[in-house]
Motif scaffolding. Structure first.
Motif, PDB file in Angstrom:
ATOM      1  N   UNK A 182     -23.452  11.255-132.323  1.00  0.00           N
ATOM      2  CA  UNK A 182     -21.529  11.164-132.536  1.00  0.00           C
ATOM      3  C   UNK A 182     -21.154   9.784-131.815  1.00  0.00           C
ATOM      4  N   UNK A 183     -22.282  10.232-130.360  1.00  0.00           N
ATOM      5  CA  UNK A 183     -21.794   8.556-129.493  1.00  0.00           C
ATOM      6  C   UNK A 183     -21.798   6.903-130.001  1.00  0.00           C
ATOM      7  N   UNK A 184     -22.982   7.328-130.774  1.00  0.00           N
ATOM      8  CA  UNK A 184     -23.598   5.642-131.180  1.00  0.00           C
ATOM      9  C   UNK A 184     -22.243   4.945-131.533  1.00  0.00           C
ATOM     10  N   UNK A 185     -22.069   3.670-130.215  1.00  0.00           N
ATOM     11  CA  UNK A 185     -21.534   2.551-130.958  1.00  0.00           C
ATOM     12  C   UNK A 185     -19.901   2.913-130.297  1.00  0.00           C
ATOM     13  N   UNK A 186     -20.161   4.299-129.338  1.00  0.00           N
ATOM     14  CA  UNK A 186     -18.956   3.679-128.611  1.00  0.00           C
ATOM     15  C   UNK A 186     -19.209   4.076-127.194  1.00  0.00           C
ATOM     16  N   UNK A 187     -17.887   4.325-126.884  1.00  0.00           N
ATOM     17  CA  UNK A 187     -17.985   4.092-125.298  1.00  0.00           C
ATOM     18  C   UNK A 187     -17.753   5.521-124.243  1.00  0.00           C
ATOM     19  N   UNK A 188     -18.014   5.604-123.471  1.00  0.00           N
ATOM     20  CA  UNK A 188     -18.061   7.459-122.842  1.00  0.00           C
ATOM     21  C   UNK A 188     -17.843   6.915-121.474  1.00  0.00           C
ATOM     22  N   UNK A 189     -16.816   7.055-121.094  1.00  0.00           N
ATOM     23  CA  UNK A 189     -16.254   8.380-119.676  1.00  0.00           C
ATOM     24  C   UNK A 189     -16.342   9.318-119.062  1.00  0.00           C
ATOM     25  N   UNK A 190     -17.217   9.122-117.861  1.00  0.00           N
ATOM     26  CA  UNK A 190     -17.404  10.035-116.819  1.00  0.00           C
ATOM     27  C   UNK A 190     -17.937  10.161-115.662  1.00  0.00           C
ATOM     28  N   UNK A 191     -17.349  11.154-114.441  1.00  0.00           N
ATOM     29  CA  UNK A 191     -17.350  11.097-113.376  1.00  0.00           C
ATOM     30  C   UNK A 191     -18.913  10.581-112.778  1.00  0.00           C
ATOM     31  N   UNK A 192     -18.640  10.269-111.831  1.00  0.00           N
ATOM     32  CA  UNK A 192     -19.933   9.615-111.586  1.00  0.00           C
ATOM     33  C   UNK A 192     -21.026  10.946-110.306  1.00  0.00           C
ATOM     34  N   UNK A 213     -26.861   2.206-132.741  1.00  0.00           N
ATOM     35  CA  UNK A 213     -26.093   0.560-131.974  1.00  0.00           C
ATOM     36  C   UNK A 213     -25.724   1.700-130.609  1.00  0.00           C
ATOM     37  N   UNK A 214     -26.058   1.900-129.479  1.00  0.00           N
ATOM     38  CA  UNK A 214     -26.545   2.459-128.658  1.00  0.00           C
ATOM     39  C   UNK A 214     -24.634   2.703-128.354  1.00  0.00           C
ATOM     40  N   UNK A 215     -24.926   4.155-127.646  1.00  0.00           N
ATOM     41  CA  UNK A 215     -23.888   4.169-126.823  1.00  0.00           C
ATOM     42  C   UNK A 215     -23.705   3.897-125.870  1.00  0.00           C
ATOM     43  N   UNK A 216     -21.635   3.423-124.788  1.00  0.00           N
ATOM     44  CA  UNK A 216     -21.743   2.202-123.425  1.00  0.00           C
ATOM     45  C   UNK A 216     -21.329   3.608-122.822  1.00  0.00           C
ATOM     46  N   UNK A 217     -21.851   3.762-121.357  1.00  0.00           N
ATOM     47  CA  UNK A 217     -21.079   3.854-120.964  1.00  0.00           C
ATOM     48  C   UNK A 217     -20.679   4.134-119.290  1.00  0.00           C
ATOM     49  N   UNK A 218     -19.225   4.330-119.008  1.00  0.00           N
ATOM     50  CA  UNK A 218     -18.345   3.788-118.225  1.00  0.00           C
ATOM     51  C   UNK A 218     -18.086   4.967-116.589  1.00  0.00           C
ATOM     52  N   UNK A 219     -18.954   4.565-116.457  1.00  0.00           N
ATOM     53  CA  UNK A 219     -18.720   5.940-114.751  1.00  0.00           C
ATOM     54  C   UNK A 219     -17.433   5.435-113.547  1.00  0.00           C
TER      55      UNK A 219
END
Length: 319
Positions: A182-192, A213-219
């Motif tokens: 369900x996250x595919x194609x979206x940008x996910x925010x997480x903690x380091x 499309x892969x999900x993108x992860x921003x830390x």
């Protein structure tokens, strides 16, 4: 016998951290005392109930501590103070922190008849610092994982885990995230340094297998920055703790929606591998469960659904 007074927390955070956003998320875990404020959010006041006040030393449990600890009467704790309900600063970083983790640690210390010397620390630094001997134990909503069990000992005190949240009004994920596809194609925010980072990294191939499309992860090293990014549209969804996200979504100022539980994890105090403190801490937590203090603490912070029946040392990771 009345236990020694709990010592004050040492705060390296800058004065700007005094206005800590309500939206900050605890993590399995994350947290940084130098928070970035999220739009329109301020911390709520702490509940007035004080279930810890009546806790007294239990000599038979205190006797489980090593002799040198009983003699010094103090333990050093690395504490990730990030957000309600786990740990936060309702009155600014120059005041005492509050939260479920704070209350449980303080209650354990009273059962053991010792004081705590707290130091604020960013989440990702605590486990390495335990191994180096800087702290005797750590708190910060640390989830029990197989990888962490290789180098860290745990004494469990709640059952929390991983969940997702979006900006209020975002319906692109449906009502609940049950599959990482369900996250595919979206940008996910997480903690380091969190279990969320490990989970997303370990499953990064799911989108390709599904032809998506892969999900993108921003830390983010600061939780406030993660929430600000969500509100500003730089990320589409946050992955963080169940209790933190649920609490956040219950606050009108947050403007977020909780997308349900994804994966449960035991959460515990952390120690260097082979620490002689674990049996004493386990016995203290179980005493608090038995005498009702534990239930009062969780009720105070709205986390009763995360209650455990008994504390365990190094349980296997939930599958």
């Amino acid at each position: 016998m009345k236990p020694p007074a709990l010592r004050g927390i040492l705060r390296p955070a800058a004065a700007a951290a005094a206005l800590v956003p309500l939206l900050l998320l605890t993590a399995c875990g994350s947290g940084d005392p130098g928070h970035t404020a999220a739009a329109g959010a301020r911390n709520s006041s702490a509940p007035a109930d004080d279930p810890v006040a009546g806790v007294r030393k239990v000599d038979s449990i205190a006797a489980l501590l090593p002799a040198d600890v009983r003699k010094s009467g103090t333990l050093r704790v690395g504490s990730s103070v990030a957000a309600p309900p786990a740990a936060y600063y309702p009155n600014g970083s120059d005041k005492r922190p509050e939260g479920q983790d704070i209350d449980i640690a303080d209650a354990v210390a009273r059962v053991l008849g010792i004081g705590l010397e707290r130091q604020d620390a960013s989440f990702e630094t605590i486990l390495p610092a335990l191994r180096s001997g800087k702290y005797d134990f750590g708190t910060g909503n640390f989830g029990v994982t197989a990888e962490r069990l290789e180098t860290i000992d745990f004494v469990t005190y709640i059952d929390d885990g991983q969940g997702f949240a979006v900006k209020e009004g975002n319906t692109s994920f449906g009502k609940k995230v049950t599959d990482l596809v369900q996250l595919c194609g979206h940008t996910v925010g997480i903690g380091a340094g969190t279990t969320f980072e490990a989970t997303l990294d370990a499953n990064k191939g799911v989108c390709g297998k599904a032809g998506k499309k892969p999900y993108e992860v921003k830390v983010y090293s600061e939780n406030g920055a993660t929430v600000t990014a969500l509100q500003q549209g730089r990320i589409d969804v946050i992955m963080s703790t169940i209790n933190g996200l649920r609490y956040q979504a219950s606050q009108p100022a947050a403007h977020t929606a909780f997308l349900g539980e994804f994966h449960r994890l035991d959460v515990g105090f952390t120690f260097r591998k082979g620490s002689p403190l674990t049996k004493a801490f386990q016995a203290a937590v179980n005493e608090l469960i038995k005498d009702g203090t534990y239930a009062r603490i969780l009720e105070k912070w709205g986390t009763s659904a995360s209650a455990i029946e008994t504390s365990r040392i190094n349980p296997p990771e939930h599958t």
